[in-house]
Each structure stands twice: as structure tokens, then as C-alpha cells.
Design a protein around this motif. Sequence first.
Motif, PDB file in Angstrom:
ATOM      1  N   LEU A  35       1.105  -1.160  -0.094  1.00 33.67           N
ATOM      2  CA  LEU A  35       0.090   0.270   0.120  1.00 33.67           C
ATOM      3  C   LEU A  35       1.078   1.355  -0.279  1.00 33.67           C
ATOM      4  O   LEU A  35       0.724   2.457  -0.808  1.00 33.67           O
ATOM      5  N   GLY A  36       1.849   1.650   0.743  1.00 36.97           N
ATOM      6  CA  GLY A  36       2.695   2.507   0.917  1.00 36.97           C
ATOM      7  C   GLY A  36       3.254   2.549  -0.315  1.00 36.97           C
ATOM      8  O   GLY A  36       3.070   3.801  -0.601  1.00 36.97           O
ATOM      9  N   ALA A  37       4.345   1.800  -0.692  1.00 35.43           N
ATOM     10  CA  ALA A  37       4.677   1.973  -2.469  1.00 35.43           C
ATOM     11  C   ALA A  37       3.921   2.029  -3.365  1.00 35.43           C
ATOM     12  O   ALA A  37       4.543   2.940  -4.694  1.00 35.43           O
ATOM     13  N   TYR A  38       2.862   1.576  -3.428  1.00 36.44           N
ATOM     14  CA  TYR A  38       1.308   2.461  -4.248  1.00 36.44           C
ATOM     15  C   TYR A  38       1.518   3.724  -4.019  1.00 36.44           C
ATOM     16  O   TYR A  38       1.223   4.002  -5.619  1.00 36.44           O
ATOM     17  N   ALA A  39       1.041   4.048  -2.822  1.00 38.41           N
ATOM     18  CA  ALA A  39       0.286   5.235  -2.558  1.00 38.41           C
ATOM     19  C   ALA A  39       1.389   6.133  -3.160  1.00 38.41           C
ATOM     20  O   ALA A  39       1.617   7.530  -3.918  1.00 38.41           O
ATOM     21  N   VAL A  40       2.660   5.973  -2.187  1.00 41.19           N
ATOM     22  CA  VAL A  40       4.135   7.033  -3.565  1.00 41.19           C
ATOM     23  C   VAL A  40       4.368   7.511  -4.590  1.00 41.19           C
ATOM     24  O   VAL A  40       4.389   8.227  -5.146  1.00 41.19           O
ATOM     25  N   HIS A  41       3.908   5.866  -5.078  1.00 39.04           N
ATOM     26  CA  HIS A  41       4.495   5.517  -6.856  1.00 39.04           C
ATOM     27  C   HIS A  41       3.268   6.695  -7.365  1.00 39.04           C
ATOM     28  O   HIS A  41       2.986   7.769  -8.459  1.00 39.04           O
ATOM     29  N   VAL A  42       2.077   6.528  -6.645  1.00 40.86           N
ATOM     30  CA  VAL A  42       0.409   6.927  -7.417  1.00 40.86           C
ATOM     31  C   VAL A  42       1.014   9.288  -7.153  1.00 40.86           C
ATOM     32  O   VAL A  42      -0.187  10.255  -8.075  1.00 40.86           O
ATOM     33  N   LEU A  43       0.854   9.334  -6.247  1.00 38.43           N
ATOM     34  CA  LEU A  43       1.299  10.742  -5.434  1.00 38.43           C
ATOM     35  C   LEU A  43       2.074  11.617  -5.516  1.00 38.43           C
ATOM     36  O   LEU A  43       1.611  12.363  -5.769  1.00 38.43           O
ATOM     37  N   ALA A  44       3.345  10.522  -5.947  1.00 41.84           N
ATOM     38  CA  ALA A  44       4.259  11.471  -5.932  1.00 41.84           C
ATOM     39  C   ALA A  44       4.770  10.817  -7.912  1.00 41.84           C
ATOM     40  O   ALA A  44       5.872  10.385  -8.048  1.00 41.84           O
ATOM     41  N   GLY A  46       6.634  12.646 -10.208  1.00 41.01           N
ATOM     42  CA  GLY A  46       7.774  13.676 -10.052  1.00 41.01           C
ATOM     43  C   GLY A  46       8.827  12.593  -9.476  1.00 41.01           C
ATOM     44  O   GLY A  46      10.558  13.410  -9.838  1.00 41.01           O
ATOM     45  N   LEU A  47       9.158  12.452  -9.034  1.00 42.65           N
ATOM     46  CA  LEU A  47      10.010  11.276  -8.559  1.00 42.65           C
ATOM     47  C   LEU A  47      10.691  10.859  -9.511  1.00 42.65           C
ATOM     48  O   LEU A  47      10.117  10.794 -10.686  1.00 42.65           O
ATOM     49  N   PRO A  48      12.101  10.608  -9.392  1.00 45.17           N
ATOM     50  CA  PRO A  48      13.002   9.903 -10.607  1.00 45.17           C
ATOM     51  C   PRO A  48      12.900   8.426 -10.902  1.00 45.17           C
ATOM     52  O   PRO A  48      11.746   8.092 -10.280  1.00 45.17           O
ATOM     53  N   GLU A  49      12.665   8.402 -12.431  1.00 43.56           N
ATOM     54  CA  GLU A  49      12.586   6.828 -13.125  1.00 43.56           C
ATOM     55  C   GLU A  49      12.581   5.797 -11.760  1.00 43.56           C
ATOM     56  O   GLU A  49      11.779   4.571 -11.851  1.00 43.56           O
ATOM     57  N   PRO A  50      13.854   5.908 -11.302  1.00 40.47           N
ATOM     58  CA  PRO A  50      14.658   4.700 -10.891  1.00 40.47           C
ATOM     59  C   PRO A  50      13.872   4.101  -9.281  1.00 40.47           C
ATOM     60  O   PRO A  50      13.354   3.325  -8.786  1.00 40.47           O
ATOM     61  N   VAL A  51      13.435   5.439  -9.185  1.00 37.67           N
ATOM     62  CA  VAL A  51      12.716   5.796  -7.603  1.00 37.67           C
ATOM     63  C   VAL A  51      11.364   4.700  -7.633  1.00 37.67           C
ATOM     64  O   VAL A  51      10.462   3.794  -7.011  1.00 37.67           O
ATOM     65  N   HIS A  52      10.500   5.492  -8.879  1.00 35.92           N
ATOM     66  CA  HIS A  52       9.349   4.578  -9.428  1.00 35.92           C
ATOM     67  C   HIS A  52       9.693   3.067 -10.437  1.00 35.92           C
ATOM     68  O   HIS A  52       8.618   2.347  -9.306  1.00 35.92           O
ATOM     69  N   ASN A  53      10.598   2.933 -10.076  1.00 34.03           N
ATOM     70  CA  ASN A  53      10.947   1.376 -10.534  1.00 34.03           C
ATOM     71  C   ASN A  53      10.876   0.651  -9.566  1.00 34.03           C
ATOM     72  O   ASN A  53      10.561  -0.764  -9.137  1.00 34.03           O
ATOM     73  N   LEU A  54      11.543   1.669  -8.407  1.00 37.76           N
ATOM     74  CA  LEU A  54      11.975   0.346  -6.926  1.00 37.76           C
ATOM     75  C   LEU A  54      10.453   0.414  -6.541  1.00 37.76           C
ATOM     76  O   LEU A  54      10.287  -0.787  -6.014  1.00 37.76           O
ATOM     77  N   LEU A  55       9.639   0.971  -6.668  1.00 40.88           N
ATOM     78  CA  LEU A  55       8.253   1.622  -6.020  1.00 40.88           C
ATOM     79  C   LEU A  55       7.803   0.461  -6.409  1.00 40.88           C
ATOM     80  O   LEU A  55       6.765  -0.877  -5.704  1.00 40.88           O
ATOM     81  N   LEU A  56       7.369   0.390  -7.722  1.00 44.54           N
ATOM     82  CA  LEU A  56       6.447  -1.229  -8.570  1.00 44.54           C
ATOM     83  C   LEU A  56       7.249  -2.549  -8.393  1.00 44.54           C
ATOM     84  O   LEU A  56       6.639  -3.062  -8.087  1.00 44.54           O
ATOM     85  N   SER A  57       8.645  -2.535  -8.015  1.00 46.55           N
ATOM     86  CA  SER A  57       8.916  -3.751  -7.940  1.00 46.55           C
ATOM     87  C   SER A  57       8.788  -4.254  -5.978  1.00 46.55           C
ATOM     88  O   SER A  57       8.599  -5.468  -6.198  1.00 46.55           O
ATOM     89  N   LEU A  58       8.762  -3.403  -5.384  1.00 45.67           N
ATOM     90  CA  LEU A  58       8.402  -3.377  -4.003  1.00 45.67           C
ATOM     91  C   LEU A  58       6.844  -3.887  -4.282  1.00 45.67           C
ATOM     92  O   LEU A  58       6.376  -4.930  -3.442  1.00 45.67           O
ATOM     93  N   SER A  59       5.792  -3.619  -5.131  1.00 44.09           N
ATOM     94  CA  SER A  59       4.458  -3.900  -5.275  1.00 44.09           C
ATOM     95  C   SER A  59       4.640  -5.257  -5.644  1.00 44.09           C
ATOM     96  O   SER A  59       3.641  -5.833  -4.971  1.00 44.09           O
ATOM     97  N   SER A  60       4.904  -5.757  -6.592  1.00 39.87           N
ATOM     98  CA  SER A  60       5.288  -6.780  -7.527  1.00 39.87           C
ATOM     99  C   SER A  60       6.072  -7.407  -6.029  1.00 39.87           C
ATOM    100  O   SER A  60       5.545  -9.036  -6.200  1.00 39.87           O
ATOM    101  N   ALA A  61       6.779  -7.579  -5.801  1.00 43.51           N
ATOM    102  CA  ALA A  61       7.769  -8.313  -5.018  1.00 43.51           C
ATOM    103  C   ALA A  61       6.338  -8.733  -3.264  1.00 43.51           C
ATOM    104  O   ALA A  61       6.536 -10.001  -2.736  1.00 43.51           O
ATOM    105  N   ALA A  62       5.809  -8.240  -3.031  1.00 45.31           N
ATOM    106  CA  ALA A  62       4.396  -8.330  -1.913  1.00 45.31           C
ATOM    107  C   ALA A  62       3.332  -8.894  -3.017  1.00 45.31           C
ATOM    108  O   ALA A  62       2.610  -9.889  -2.074  1.00 45.31           O
ATOM    109  N   TRP A  63       3.034  -8.590  -3.446  1.00 44.17           N
ATOM    110  CA  TRP A  63       2.118  -9.424  -5.142  1.00 44.17           C
ATOM    111  C   TRP A  63       2.435 -11.203  -4.640  1.00 44.17           C
ATOM    112  O   TRP A  63       1.714 -12.294  -4.254  1.00 44.17           O
TER     113      TRP A  63
END
Length: 234
Positions: A35-44, A46-63
Motif C-alpha cells: 500500500l505504501g509503495a503504491y501510494a507513493v508511486h501514484v501521489l508523487a 515527479g520522483l526520478p524514474e529509478p525510484v518509481h521502478n523500485l516502488l513498482l518492484s516492491l509492489s510486485s514482490a508483495a504480490w
Amino acid sequence: MDDDSRTGRWENDSRTQHWEQRTDLPLALGSLVYLGAYAVHVLAPGLPEPVHNLLLSLSSAAWAFFAVDYVVRWRLSGEGHRFVRRHWLDTVVVVLPLLRPLRIVRTYEVVERRRGQTQLPLQARVMLYAGLSSALLGFAGALLVYQFEHTAPDATIRTFGDSVWWVCSTLSTVGYGDVVPVTTRGRLVAVGLMICGLALLGAVTGSFTSWLMQRFAHGDEKDRGENGEGPPGW
């Protein structure tokens, strides 16, 4: 059922229970991470692309963690296709991202069971679970709808605040209609929230009504006792 079948069933239940005890807390943490990784990905955005890739990786790992847990419990149960029917909510949670944060609610129940006794009466627990589920479901639904809607042509949900307002009116079954989803995916989320809102509202209303009836019944019995009257029919 013969003795061998009962023994096998008991062993399966024991192994499943042992697995659940070991994974309940990690799964709850996985829900928060998702939930936290997805929230930051959606609401922020403007973050650098590597950060978004990390957030998506965390969401995928949780799934993936949810999926592995589901498969392991399925195999340990020895129930085959009946496991899907008996644990339909777990099946839905694995398939639908919207419901994965609800796994946190189950953790509270497990902790209470380990203590050997619950601290709250049944009606209070139902209202607590329903309230927590509504908050988690509403936040996840607001994120999804905002992601789908805010860039759509003719969208009325332009900000996350609009999305939160719409989710609150939908879950409460009020539905003001001042902001509505216009995309297909947003409307699918709306249907799910409507169904969940009716179920949660019914659970809270029924539990609160039951609690009131018990309180009134206890008050009547206390009054009869103080007046020297016995139970009805004496």
C-alpha cells in the motif's frame, strides 16, 4: 470418515496452522509495503524514474509473497479445488490489488487468538474490523480511481482530494454525484466499492443493533431484579 482420513485431515490442518502462524506478521508487513509503495508511486509522479521502478518492484514482490502464501496453504490443506471455495476471500485478495491491504485486518484477529481470549465483545470486534476495512479499502480505492481518472478527458476527479471525497460518498452509499468516474477501469472500481460499502454498512448496522438490544435486555433484567421480580414466566 475413517481414522486414516481423520488423521490426515488433522495433520494437514496442523501444518497449515503452523505455516499461518509463521507468515501472518510478514504478510501484514507486506500489505503495508504494498500500500505504501503504491501510494507513493501514484501521489508523487515527479520522483526520478529509478525510484518509481523500485516502488513498482516492491509492489510486485508483495504480490508475489501473497501468491506464494496462497499456493502453499492450498497444497498444505489437501483440499484441492474445495480450498478455493472455502477461502474465497483469500482468492479474491490475490487476484484484486484493491483488497490486499485488508490482509492487515486478519493479523489483529490472529494476535487476539494467540492471547487465548479476545479483549472486545463480538459486536465491537465486528464494528472494529468493518471500520478498519473501510478505511483501508477506501484509501486503496481512492488511489486506484485517482490514477485512472485524473488524466482522462472530461474527468471530474482531478485531484486526490476529489477521489477521497468520491470514495467516502460511495462507501457510505450516499453517492452525491458531483464527481464520478468516467473511465471503464474507474467504474469497475466503483462497482466493487459499492458492493463492499453495502456489505460493511450492513455488518456495522447489524452489530450495533445487536449491541443495543443486549444493552436494553440487560437493563430490563437489572430493573426486574431491583424490583424483586423474577424472569418472565415465573
